[in-house]
Write a protein that holds these residues in place. Structure first.
Motif, PDB file in Angstrom:
ATOM      1  N   GLU A 195       0.835  -1.208   0.000  1.00 22.51           N
ATOM      2  CA  GLU A 195       0.000   0.000   0.000  1.00 22.51           C
ATOM      3  C   GLU A 195       0.871   1.260   0.000  1.00 22.51           C
ATOM      4  OE1 GLU A 195      -2.364  -0.520   3.461  1.00 22.51           O
ATOM      5  OE2 GLU A 195      -3.769  -1.939   2.510  1.00 22.51           O
ATOM      6  N   ASP A 196       1.925   1.255   0.840  1.00 27.10           N
ATOM      7  CA  ASP A 196       2.834   2.409   0.887  1.00 27.10           C
ATOM      8  C   ASP A 196       3.529   2.611  -0.450  1.00 27.10           C
ATOM      9  OD1 ASP A 196       2.164   2.777   3.497  1.00 27.10           O
ATOM     10  OD2 ASP A 196       3.996   1.867   4.321  1.00 27.10           O
ATOM     11  N   PHE A 197       3.936   1.488  -1.041  1.00 27.86           N
ATOM     12  CA  PHE A 197       4.656   1.556  -2.311  1.00 27.86           C
ATOM     13  C   PHE A 197       3.755   2.106  -3.416  1.00 27.86           C
ATOM     14  CE2 PHE A 197       6.944  -0.141  -6.005  1.00 27.86           C
ATOM     15  CZ  PHE A 197       8.224   0.228  -5.654  1.00 27.86           C
ATOM     16  N   ALA A 198       2.511   1.628  -3.441  1.00 23.92           N
ATOM     17  CA  ALA A 198       1.536   2.119  -4.434  1.00 23.92           C
ATOM     18  C   ALA A 198       1.288   3.606  -4.221  1.00 23.92           C
ATOM     19  CB  ALA A 198       0.241   1.328  -4.315  1.00 23.92           C
ATOM     20  N   LEU A 247      12.951   4.996  -3.829  1.00 22.09           N
ATOM     21  CA  LEU A 247      14.179   4.206  -3.882  1.00 22.09           C
ATOM     22  C   LEU A 247      14.589   3.715  -2.497  1.00 22.09           C
ATOM     23  CD1 LEU A 247      16.264   6.306  -6.451  1.00 22.09           C
ATOM     24  CD2 LEU A 247      15.495   3.954  -6.749  1.00 22.09           C
ATOM     25  N   ASN A 248      14.426   4.563  -1.484  1.00 18.98           N
ATOM     26  CA  ASN A 248      14.764   4.152  -0.120  1.00 18.98           C
ATOM     27  C   ASN A 248      13.906   2.976   0.332  1.00 18.98           C
ATOM     28  OD1 ASN A 248      16.804   6.008   0.269  1.00 18.98           O
ATOM     29  ND2 ASN A 248      15.429   7.579   1.085  1.00 18.98           N
ATOM     30  N   ALA A 249      12.649   2.940  -0.140  1.00 19.84           N
ATOM     31  CA  ALA A 249      11.769   1.821   0.213  1.00 19.84           C
ATOM     32  C   ALA A 249      12.319   0.513  -0.356  1.00 19.84           C
ATOM     33  CB  ALA A 249      10.362   2.073  -0.325  1.00 19.84           C
ATOM     34  N   PHE A 250      12.886   0.569  -1.555  1.00 19.04           N
ATOM     35  CA  PHE A 250      13.533  -0.626  -2.128  1.00 19.04           C
ATOM     36  C   PHE A 250      14.623  -1.132  -1.191  1.00 19.04           C
ATOM     37  CE2 PHE A 250      12.737   0.970  -6.713  1.00 19.04           C
ATOM     38  CZ  PHE A 250      11.550   0.258  -6.791  1.00 19.04           C
ATOM     39  N   LYS A 251      15.460  -0.197  -0.762  1.00 18.39           N
ATOM     40  CA  LYS A 251      16.646  -0.585   0.011  1.00 18.39           C
ATOM     41  C   LYS A 251      16.256  -1.092   1.399  1.00 18.39           C
ATOM     42  CE  LYS A 251      21.343   0.911   0.960  1.00 18.39           C
ATOM     43  NZ  LYS A 251      22.341   1.974   0.776  1.00 18.39           N
ATOM     44  N   GLU A 252      15.294  -0.406   2.029  1.00 19.96           N
ATOM     45  CA  GLU A 252      14.889  -0.809   3.374  1.00 19.96           C
ATOM     46  C   GLU A 252      14.325  -2.223   3.385  1.00 19.96           C
ATOM     47  OE1 GLU A 252      12.184   2.190   4.632  1.00 19.96           O
ATOM     48  OE2 GLU A 252      13.758   3.729   4.783  1.00 19.96           O
ATOM     49  N   GLN A 253      13.596  -2.570   2.344  1.00 19.24           N
ATOM     50  CA  GLN A 253      12.975  -3.897   2.286  1.00 19.24           C
ATOM     51  C   GLN A 253      13.889  -4.937   1.636  1.00 19.24           C
ATOM     52  OE1 GLN A 253       9.921  -4.877   3.505  1.00 19.24           O
ATOM     53  NE2 GLN A 253       9.877  -2.862   4.460  1.00 19.24           N
ATOM     54  N   GLU A 254      14.990  -4.472   1.022  1.00 21.63           N
ATOM     55  CA  GLU A 254      15.901  -5.354   0.281  1.00 21.63           C
ATOM     56  C   GLU A 254      15.106  -6.284  -0.644  1.00 21.63           C
ATOM     57  OE1 GLU A 254      19.140  -7.302   2.156  1.00 21.63           O
ATOM     58  OE2 GLU A 254      19.962  -5.452   2.994  1.00 21.63           O
ATOM     59  N   PHE A 264      23.116  -1.018  -5.668  1.00 21.95           N
ATOM     60  CA  PHE A 264      21.968  -0.132  -5.529  1.00 21.95           C
ATOM     61  C   PHE A 264      22.396   1.327  -5.684  1.00 21.95           C
ATOM     62  CE2 PHE A 264      18.946   2.359  -3.031  1.00 21.95           C
ATOM     63  CZ  PHE A 264      17.744   1.941  -3.591  1.00 21.95           C
ATOM     64  N   GLU A 265      23.589   1.666  -5.175  1.00 24.25           N
ATOM     65  CA  GLU A 265      24.082   3.043  -5.304  1.00 24.25           C
ATOM     66  C   GLU A 265      24.250   3.424  -6.771  1.00 24.25           C
ATOM     67  OE1 GLU A 265      27.566   5.980  -3.553  1.00 24.25           O
ATOM     68  OE2 GLU A 265      27.956   3.835  -3.700  1.00 24.25           O
TER      69      GLU A 265
END
Length: 545
Positions: free
Chosen positions: A330-333, A359-366, A415-416
């Protein structure tokens, strides 16, 4: 051409053998003649003949003594004896010493020639047999190695535990250097491609590079695993399978210490860097589990950068429960909805911030690399559709630019690197959308200040004070106008200036770093790599500076 040495104490007979037979026509080169065995031995020390034609009875050292000494020294040649004596004892001793022919004097040149030709044929036949054996042995060794590697790869790719008895039999059959009754682990080594690309290796160079790297790795590994290991060289990576020695600690610190010499030696001798994934220890028939763990561990390089050692024992983020997964979706959407809304409203400041949060959401969730790539392609495609709606030649060029960036998404190893690429994509997109509009006068003033003072300790705070607005307002305005935050733009500008200085002055890295405003060389190197994909030293080498 075979080499012949003549040892004969009778000068006339010696000269007759030398001059009455056309040795060159027979494919024979005469090294010289000696009047006794001692002189002949001294000549052999300089250059060893293939055939020795020697009299038995000579002063200082006889022919038989000469042949005996040659045999003792391990020199390979075919001896042919000349003698005026027909005593059986000489013939008997000559046979024991491996003499091919025994020619009685007086003899004519034809007899001598025929004896030497028989010696020549024997040598040619023996060498052809030896070459054939060598060739067959090489083919066998190559086939055995290929079969061994194929068998090991089947072990690694197995879907379930294998039969231990069958594996033990294969270890014996293919001379696999592993113990069936000891636990084993898998370590995967993978080149960091950016470093290889920076060195401009061709496709023809890569097999040689892999061969050299495997030799360095084998040399460095040494007896770390007590000799019970196999190293496989694959297209993209190396796989080490090893029994775990008693007392070996399966801890990150221990493996960092043990594997760092491999990274250091590859960097020193080949100028390449590698990342390493270490699987857990399992029984040999569950080797596939360790291999999967090593691959999964190595995938964390994407989030943590190259040149690291990643252990299966280091647990990553645990799989979230259903409620958390739903909340994340939901947050991602919501992120993606806000990004589209900002685009539609041409609110580029919020657009840049929301993409950073996305992008930070990608990294936090790996998230998996595949999912991140998919979302990145989708994001760039959204921008391409926006530009296409504008039509015109400039839109066509901008679309081509973004399509080229899309191709590069999957090539980003960390990722960087992907974040940097998407930052440039956003910047190019905003540049296109604002192409026909002059920058806000405040931002134009900021750009002029960067151009004039980029080599000084320039900060957002100092510039905000100069233009009499708050830092937060200037930051928002800069992102809105330029599609990039102030600091990223400043670093980009400095790095471009550094590239020009490398070209113009071919200066030292630390010198150029200071000239463009970096007083910490390591800080400069980090940002240079971020915005160019390579180290300053690699950039200089690639461009011949």
């Amino acid at each position: 051409m075979l080499k012949l040495l003549i040892a004969e104490d009778e000068a006339t007979f010696r000269e007759g053998i030398l001059t009455m037979i056309d040795w060159e026509a027979e494919g024979i080169r005469v090294l010289g003649t000696a009047s006794n065995g001692r002189i002949a031995l001294e000549m052999m020390e300089q250059e060893q003949p293939d055939i020795l034609l020697s009299d038995i009875r000579m002063p200082q050292m006889s022919g038989l003594a000469l042949i005996e000494e040659v045999s003792r020294r391990g020199w390979e040649l075919v001896p042919v004896l000349l003698t005026g004596y027909s005593e059986f004892e000489y013939a008997q001793q000559a046979i024991k010493l491996g003499v091919l022919d025994y020619i009685l004097k007086p003899c004519n040149p034809k007899q001598v020639r025929e004896a030497i030709m028989r010696a020549k044929l024997k040598i040619i036949y023996a060498r052809s047999q030896h070459q054939q054996v060598d060739r067959l042995e090489r083919q066998w060794n190559a086939n055995v190695r290929a079969i061994k590697e194929d068998r090991l790869m089947k072990w690694l790719r197995a879907a379930k535990p294998l039969d231990s008895g069958k594996m033990a039999a294969e270890i014996k059959e293919y001379d696999i250097q592993l113990l069936a009754d000891k636990p084993a682990l898998v370590i995967v080594f993978r080149f960091d491609k950016k470093a290889i690309n920076a060195l401009s290796y061709t496709e023809e160079d890569l097999p040689l590079l892999r061969y050299a790297a495997s030799n360095i790795m084998e040399e460095t590994i040494g007896d770390r695993f007590s000799g019970h290991h196999e190293l496989l060289t694959l297209e993209e990576q190396f796989v080490l399978i090893a029994n775990v020695p008693d007392g070996m600690k399966l801890e990150l610190e221990h493996f960092h210490h043990g594997l760092e010499p491999i990274q250091r030696n590859l960097s020193q001798f080949l100028k390449v860097s590698i990342s390493i994934g270490v699987g857990g220890a399992h029984s040999l028939n569950e080797l596939h589990v360790s291999y999967r763990e090593a691959e999964e561990a190595l995938s964390r390089r994407f989030f943590h950068g190259g040149q690291g050692v990643f252990m299966a024992s280091e647990t990553g983020p645990s799989e979230p429960e259903a409620g958390r997964r739903t909340k994340f979706k939901e947050d991602f959407a919501d992120f993606e909805l806000r990004i589209r809304e900002s685009l539609e409203a041409s609110n580029y400041s919020d657009f840049v911030i929301e993409v950073e949060e996305w992008l930070n959401a990608f990294k936090e969730q790996e998230l998996s690399i595949q999912r991140i790539h998919l979302h990145s392609y989708s994001f760039i495609n959204t921008l391409i559709m926006e530009i296409k709606a504008a039509n015109g030649e400039q839109a066509k060029e901008a679309v081509e630019q973004l399509e080229n960036f899309a191709v590069q998404v999957q090539r980003q190893e960390t990722f960087e690197e992907l974040s940097t690429l998407l930052t440039v994509v956003i910047q190019r997109f905003v540049e296109f959308r604002r192409m026909k509009k002059l920058p806000h006068k405040t931002i134009q003033h900021v750009l002029n200040m960067i151009e004039e003072k980029y080599m000084t300790n320039l900060t957002l705070k100092s510039i905000a004070e100069d233009v009499f607005i708050s830092q937060s307002h200037l930051s928002t305005l800069f992102r809105h106008e330029m599609g990039i935050n102030f600091l990223d733009y400043l670093h980009q500008y400095r790095i471009e200036k550094a590239k020009q200085l490398f070209k113009q002055e071919q200066g030292k890295v630390y010198t150029v770093a200071k000239q463009v405003g970096y007083y910490d060389e390591a800080h400069f190197v980090r940002f240079f790599k971020k915005w160019t994909g390579m180290l300053p030293s690699q950039y200089k080498k690639q461009n011949g500076f």
